[in-house]
Design an enzyme around this catalytic site. Structure first.
Site, PDB file in Angstrom:
ATOM      1  N   HIS A  83      -8.479  -0.998   0.863  1.00  0.00           N
ATOM      2  CA  HIS A  83      -7.523  -2.078   0.605  1.00  0.00           C
ATOM      3  C   HIS A  83      -8.341  -3.353   0.389  1.00  0.00           C
ATOM      4  CE1 HIS A  83      -4.159   0.088   2.919  1.00  0.00           C
ATOM      5  NE2 HIS A  83      -5.244   0.770   3.223  1.00  0.00           N
ATOM      6  N   HIS A 113      -5.650  -1.343  -4.305  1.00  0.00           N
ATOM      7  CA  HIS A 113      -6.005  -0.186  -3.482  1.00  0.00           C
ATOM      8  C   HIS A 113      -6.860   0.749  -4.318  1.00  0.00           C
ATOM      9  CE1 HIS A 113      -2.447  -1.907  -1.531  1.00  0.00           C
ATOM     10  NE2 HIS A 113      -3.142  -1.647  -0.445  1.00  0.00           N
ATOM     11  N   ASP A 131      -3.181  -7.924  -4.298  1.00  0.00           N
ATOM     12  CA  ASP A 131      -3.474  -6.658  -3.642  1.00  0.00           C
ATOM     13  C   ASP A 131      -4.100  -5.656  -4.606  1.00  0.00           C
ATOM     14  OD1 ASP A 131      -3.410  -5.463  -1.204  1.00  0.00           O
ATOM     15  OD2 ASP A 131      -1.244  -5.351  -1.056  1.00  0.00           O
ATOM     16  N   LYS A 173     -11.924  -3.717   9.093  1.00  0.00           N
ATOM     17  CA  LYS A 173     -11.856  -4.691   7.991  1.00  0.00           C
ATOM     18  C   LYS A 173     -13.148  -5.492   7.909  1.00  0.00           C
ATOM     19  CE  LYS A 173      -8.435  -7.073   9.732  1.00  0.00           C
ATOM     20  NZ  LYS A 173      -7.478  -8.184   9.794  1.00  0.00           N
ATOM     21  N   CYS A 229       0.795  -1.231   0.000  1.00  0.00           N
ATOM     22  CA  CYS A 229       0.000   0.000   0.000  1.00  0.00           C
ATOM     23  C   CYS A 229       0.833   1.289   0.000  1.00  0.00           C
ATOM     24  CB  CYS A 229      -1.014   0.001   1.140  1.00  0.00           C
ATOM     25  SG  CYS A 229      -0.479  -0.735   2.672  1.00  0.00           S
ATOM     26  N   GLN A 250       0.642 -11.086  -2.466  1.00  0.00           N
ATOM     27  CA  GLN A 250      -0.744 -10.679  -2.209  1.00  0.00           C
ATOM     28  C   GLN A 250      -1.431 -10.303  -3.524  1.00  0.00           C
ATOM     29  OE1 GLN A 250       0.194  -7.481   0.622  1.00  0.00           O
ATOM     30  NE2 GLN A 250      -0.949  -8.630   2.160  1.00  0.00           N
ATOM     31  N   ARG A 253       7.731 -10.684   5.410  1.00  0.00           N
ATOM     32  CA  ARG A 253       7.550 -10.470   6.853  1.00  0.00           C
ATOM     33  C   ARG A 253       8.369 -11.526   7.588  1.00  0.00           C
ATOM     34  NH1 ARG A 253       1.751  -9.115   6.763  1.00  0.00           N
ATOM     35  NH2 ARG A 253       1.517  -7.732   4.961  1.00  0.00           N
TER      36      ARG A 253
END
Length: 647
Positions: free
Chosen positions: A518, A388, A386, A472, A337, A384, A366
């Site tokens: 997100h 946005h 992902d 979330k 992000c 991910q 991570r």
């Protein structure tokens, strides 16, 4: 007298000091025999604790999640008492309940517990259960707690006590065992009628690899033997579905110690399967107006300081990468992000440009402790799916609803039928864990709740489970054998746009702040593939499976015709291979079944002479004879039918 409001909204009056168990008895002796704990004004407590003010009360039984966790946490204490009986002088760390059962971390000193020792500990737990020893709570001062555990020579408890505030410390006694604990616990040990100690593992004290490694014993208990028997059958089924085993058998992925723990290597078949999943989502995203972007695997540390990730996760991330330039530091990307925020800022934006939907299959890193790594479900590097979405205030709800549509479509295509939408909110009692104003949090939480209601989702609400930057909507999916997984997440974020000073020019010609959404329908490609493998036991949907068909010639004489069939099917985009081994046809069929290949194409003298194939289907047997083009059409039509089955 105090007023007690029950779940049906009825109100009863009782003398001050009445316990939840007393109230249960006043309703029904049968109910009282099944009460494990109580929920009083949203706090779970012992059913035997006195109530001294007007309260809302829910009596918790085995049918309630909090009832199960109370039984399992109490079981950890009973297991500790049993272990102390056989191994005097052992020292105890922590013994919490977990999703299924409990564990206790133990310092055995010079002693050792082996797998064949578990049976005697189980028998002792059942013996302690039959004694119906009461769990007695005592609130003590910090000085008293230190004195008690000093005399007991239990350094791990003393370390925990040092972190506690005076006036907040309690211990529980049951039988001959005393433990530092907040509770709650069962009224007595008699509720435990069945036990299985599942495994022995190593675990560093407080999860720190610099600390001593303790022995961790996992177990599970039930109020009925039948329930334990059913659970053990479920465990056996789960072992058969283990994605690590199936992934190896199907040659999907592997790990290498030289590459590093928690860093999966995708093999050709696994990479192709993952690519099909990504292309599937790319097509959906294109229909919904997403634009693909690509960002680097690293970023300057300052990027993550700005985003807040360094403050919240810096200690748990990989250490910054230093360059030859003095003071220059980069980090392996822990999130996509912040990079997408910088893409948004790359040029001025107008209200007409919004919503802007940026999507990326971005790999992030991570640090996870080695003891917590598990196949593809817990890794150190993962990709991910992902995206946005940068939008105006008036666009949030519509965009959120569209993302829900995408998630539900994916679930339908992949046959995830049983799911719950968990609305994950901020913990109102611990706001320092989060960034952003109360006003922004309230607006974001309201948008999620309204969207979930409008889609008529089956929802639960969890305080304290929000991301540090926003609430979330997490989709909790039950797989084919009833296990719950978190797949798919959608988050509303007012905070990163503020931190990155994102702006757009509104129709009033003034500067405004966009809102971010997100979203990751799969969550991560690694974890999603792992869950999918275990959900379908490696029998992937026809459109996704690594091989859709395998050609099985009954002898070497038919290899040339088999190659002709292979070419024709591959030209029709059917993923096909040939088994040219010098084996009997029965063995080839059995091996193809084990490889979970949907269709087996038998080729012999008759098939070659008539220019066709005999078809068997996985789990169904013979389907008869097909012309090659007819079979290709059958496969492609079935795939088309699945993928066009829109939600």
């Amino acid at each position: 007298m105090i007023k007690i409001t029950l779940p049906d909204s009825s109100v009863r009056e009782y003398p001050e000091g009445t316990t939840a168990l007393d109230i249960a008895k006043s309703i029904s002796e049968g109910l009282a025999r099944n009460v494990l704990a109580a929920k009083v004004n949203d706090e779970v407590i012992d059913a035997t604790r006195p109530l001294n003010k007007d309260s809302k009360l829910k009596l918790l039984t085995w049918n309630d999640t909090e009832g199960k966790t109370t039984l399992w946490h109490s079981s950890a204490h009973i297991m500790a008492e049993a272990i102390e009986f056989f191994y005097p002088g052992v020292k105890f760390g922590i013994g919490p309940d977990i999703e299924n059962g409990f564990y206790y971390d133990i310092d055995l000193g010079d002693q050792t517990i082996f797998e064949n020792d578990l049976k005697k500990i189980e028998d002792k737990i059942l013996e302690l259960g039959r004694q119906k020893n009461k769990f007695v709570r005592k609130e003590i001062s910090k000085a008293e707690a230190i004195d008690f555990f000093t005399k007991k020579n239990d350094p791990y408890k003393l370390e925990l006590i040092r972190d506690l505030e005076d006036g907040t410390i309690s211990i529980y006694e049951s039988g001959n065992f005393v433990d530092l604990c907040r509770g709650p616990h069962l009224p007595d040990t008699g509720f435990i009628k069945a036990v299985k100690l599942l495994s022995i593992a190593g675990a560093y004290w407080r999860g720190n690899e610099k600390n001593k490694q303790l022995t961790r014993i996992y177990g599970i208990t039930f109020p009925k033997q039948k329930e334990l028997d059913e659970y053990l059958v479920l465990l056996e089924e789960a072992k058969k579905r283990d994605h690590r085993v199936i992934g190896k058998d199907l040659e999907l992925f592997t790990f290498s110690q030289k590459v590093g723990s928690g860093l999966p290597l995708w093999l050709p078949k696994g990479a192709a399967l993952r690519d099909r999943l990504e292309n599937f989502l790319r097509k959906i995203q294109k229909q919904y107006g997403y634009e693909q972007v690509i960002t680097p695997h690293i970023g300057q540390k300052e990027l993550y300081v700005t985003s807040g990730h360094w403050e919240k996760y810096g200690k748990d991330s990989f250490h910054p990468i230093k360059t030859p330039q003095e003071g220059e530091e980069f980090m392996l990307k822990p999130m996509n992000c912040p990079h997408h925020c910088e893409i948004y800022k790359s040029k001025p934006r107008s209200y007409k440009d919004l919503p802007l939907r940026l999507a990326e299959f971005g790999t992030v890193y991570r640090y996870e402790q080695s003891g917590e790594l598990h196949g593809l479900t817990r890794v150190r590097g993962f990709t991910q799916d992902d995206a946005h979405l940068f939008c105006r205030q008036d666009q949030i709800k519509e965009e959120f609803l569209k993302v829900i549509d995408i998630v539900l479509y994916i679930f339908k295509i992949l046959d995830f039928k049983d799911y719950t939408a968990q609305i994950s909110l901020r913990d109102p009692g611990n706001k320092e864990k989060y960034i952003g104003s109360d006003e922004n949090w309230e607006k974001a939480e309201k948008a999620i709740i309204e969207a979930a209601l409008e889609k008529d989702l089956k929802t639960t609400m969890e305080l304290g489970e929000a991301a540090f930057y926003g609430p979330k909507l997490d989709f909790m999916v039950k797989d084919a054998i009833g296990r719950k997984w978190q797949l798919g997440t959608i988050q509303v974020d007012y905070n990163l746009p503020e931190r990155f000073e994102l702006e757009y020019i509104g129709n009033d010609n003034q500067k405004h702040r966009p809102v971010m959404i997100h979203r990751a329908p799969f969550g991560s490609m690694e974890r999603f593939v792992a869950v999918l493998i275990e959900h379908c036991a490696g029998k992937f949907p026809l459109w996704l499976t690594p091989e859709q068909a395998i050609i099985l010639p009954i002898s070497e004489k038919y290899h040339e015709y088999s190659k002709k069939v292979l070419t024709l099917l591959q030209n029709s985009d059917i993923r096909t291979m040939i088994d040219e081994r010098n084996e009997k046809i029965g063995k080839k069929i059995r091996d193809a079944e084990l490889k979970r290949i949907p269709f087996m194409l038998i080729i012999g003298e008759k098939e070659e002479a008539e220019n066709n194939i005999s078809v068997r289907k996985q789990g169904e047997g013979d389907l008869g004879t097909y012309e090659i083009e007819g079979f290709a059409k059958l496969i492609n039509n079935e795939v088309k039918k699945i993928l066009e089955n829109k939600y």
